[in-house]
Design an enzyme around this catalytic site. Structure first.
Site, PDB file in Angstrom:
ATOM      1  CG  HIS A  71      -0.381   0.111   2.535  1.00 16.23           C
ATOM      2  ND1 HIS A  71      -0.188   1.322   3.170  1.00 16.23           N
ATOM      3  CD2 HIS A  71       0.037  -0.836   3.411  1.00 16.23           C
ATOM      4  CE1 HIS A  71       0.319   1.111   4.372  1.00 16.23           C
ATOM      5  NE2 HIS A  71       0.481  -0.188   4.550  1.00 16.23           N
ATOM      6  CG  ASP A 188       3.126   0.772   7.776  1.00 16.95           C
ATOM      7  OD1 ASP A 188       2.704   0.152   6.779  1.00 16.95           O
ATOM      8  OD2 ASP A 188       2.457   0.928   8.817  1.00 16.95           O
ATOM      9  CD  GLU A 222      -2.712  -1.601   5.245  1.00 17.72           C
ATOM     10  OE1 GLU A 222      -2.634  -2.593   6.008  1.00 17.72           O
ATOM     11  OE2 GLU A 222      -2.336  -0.452   5.580  1.00 17.72           O
ATOM     12  CD  GLU A 223      -1.386   2.793   7.280  1.00 23.84           C
ATOM     13  OE1 GLU A 223      -2.015   2.352   8.275  1.00 23.84           O
ATOM     14  OE2 GLU A 223      -0.161   2.680   7.140  1.00 23.84           O
ATOM     15  CG  ASP A 242       2.131  -3.614   5.275  1.00 29.53           C
ATOM     16  OD1 ASP A 242       2.932  -2.720   5.612  1.00 29.53           O
ATOM     17  OD2 ASP A 242       0.893  -3.463   5.287  1.00 29.53           O
ATOM     18  CG  HIS A 322       1.232   3.397  12.647  1.00 33.76           C
ATOM     19  ND1 HIS A 322      -0.128   3.236  12.780  1.00 33.76           N
ATOM     20  CD2 HIS A 322       1.568   2.695  11.526  1.00 33.76           C
ATOM     21  CE1 HIS A 322      -0.591   2.480  11.805  1.00 33.76           C
ATOM     22  NE2 HIS A 322       0.429   2.139  11.035  1.00 33.76           N
TER      23      HIS A 322
END
Length: 345
Positions: A71, A188, A222-223, A242, A322
């Site tokens: 993603h 990510d 995706e998130e 991922d 994150h």
């Protein structure tokens, strides 16, 4: 295993992708960049209605179609409201760690395409003024965005064209060190996208066809949970590429390709996962197998969307997910090699 991975291409691609803002729902510019790169190698590129990208690599056989997903959408924010003193309240897109946003620079993009700069701050931002400046919880409710324009009222902000629902882009602050570390927000999953483009470059340069037709699916939601809920119906099995998680009770490091046996959606396909482990082991790749209880992938979204596939999950180890993330080039390299082996052996 001696595969000639083009390190400069992978790292330069990572820098290009990381430089483009692409929170979930605003991925048009980065998808166009990926289109250009894929078509430069002679591979067909198409987009789905919601904006995901599909790159098709012809295989020796059409008996199966292998999907590789990553993603390109990232975390971000939106303007929630405008305060009476001309600051912005914000709503998060995805799950960034709010405490890491304190004092970070950002951009606010209006629907008309105007871009303004600003800073995420606590509502008690000054140590010389607020007794709770250090102790106040960093949450969206107790934070705001200071705009770099002369504004004193809500009306001043509205006059700039800023409104509720405008995207807020978080600065990635990308640095690639001489020792091979990539430091940035949004590795990510842009690190994995760069790895897939490195795989594409390798297949093109060496004029290698995978055993089966392969479709690289670049998802853009995706998130927020539904990135690969739709995939092309001819895909029979899919590997989500991922980030691998690093931390307590985990084996992964910033140098490994992670093979995930199970995440919050349950176990991945036993045969696919076993084959990935065997290929990594037989070819001397630096790999680990882990379980990620607080994790979901595009394979999970595809299965929940009703797609009749089996799936697996691999990816480069990424520290501090994150937040301010970091990985090492060797993790990307090991990921590319494992994908190449899976497609060609």
């Amino acid at each position: 295993m001696n595969l000639d991975i083009n390190k400069d291409y992978v790292l330069n691609t990572a820098k290009e992708i990381l430089a483009l803002h692409s929170p979930s729902g605003f991925c048009y510019e980065v998808i166009e960049l990926i289109r250009q790169k894929a078509e430069a190698f002679g591979y067909a590129f198409e987009t789905t209605r919601k904006g995901c990208g599909i790159i098709t690599i012809p295989g020796e056989s059409k008996e199966q179609v292998i999907g590789l997903s990553a993603h390109v959408d990232t975390l971000g924010a939106m303007v929630r409201s405008i305060t009476s003193i001309g600051t912005l309240k914000f709503a998060l897109i995805g799950g960034p760690i709010p405490a890491t946003l304190d004092s970070e620079y950002c951009q606010i993009r209006t629907r008309e395409g105007k871009v303004y700069t600003g800073t995420f701050l606590s509502t008690s931002p000054a140590a010389h003024v607020y007794e709770d400046s250090k102790s106040k919880e960093r949450t969206p409710e107790k934070m705001e965005i200071r705009i770099d324009e002369v504004v004193r009222t809500k009306e001043d902000v509205l006059a700039l064209g800023i409104e509720s629902g405008d995207f807020v882009f978080i600065e990635p602050k990308t640095v690639i060190t001489e020792s091979g570390f990539i430091k940035s927000r949004f590795i990510d999953d842009k690190g994995s996208v760069a790895a897939l483009m490195g795989l594409l470059e390798l297949l093109h340069r060496e004029n290698v066809q995978p055993h089966f037709t392969t479709k690289i699916f670049i998802s853009v939601y995706e998130e927020v949970g539904h990135g690969s809920s739709y995939i092309p119906e001819d895909i029979t099995e899919m590997i989500a590429v991922d980030m691998g998680c690093i931390g307590e009770d985990l084996n992964c490091s910033e140098y490994d390709v992670s093979i995930c046996a199970k995440d919050s959606g349950g176990p991945y396909d036993y045969e696919m996962t076993t084959r990935l482990v065997e290929l990594a082991k037989a070819n001397g790749l630096k790999y680990v197998v882990d379980i990620y209880p607080m994790y979901g992938s595009d394979v999970g979204a595809a299965l929940r969307g009703g797609n009749n596939i089996r799936g697996a999950l691999i990816g480069p180890g990424v520290h501090a997910s994150h937040g301010m993330e970091r990985t090492h080039y060797t993790a990307l390299e090991n990921t590319i090699k494992l994908l190449y082996l899976y497609l060609t052996h």
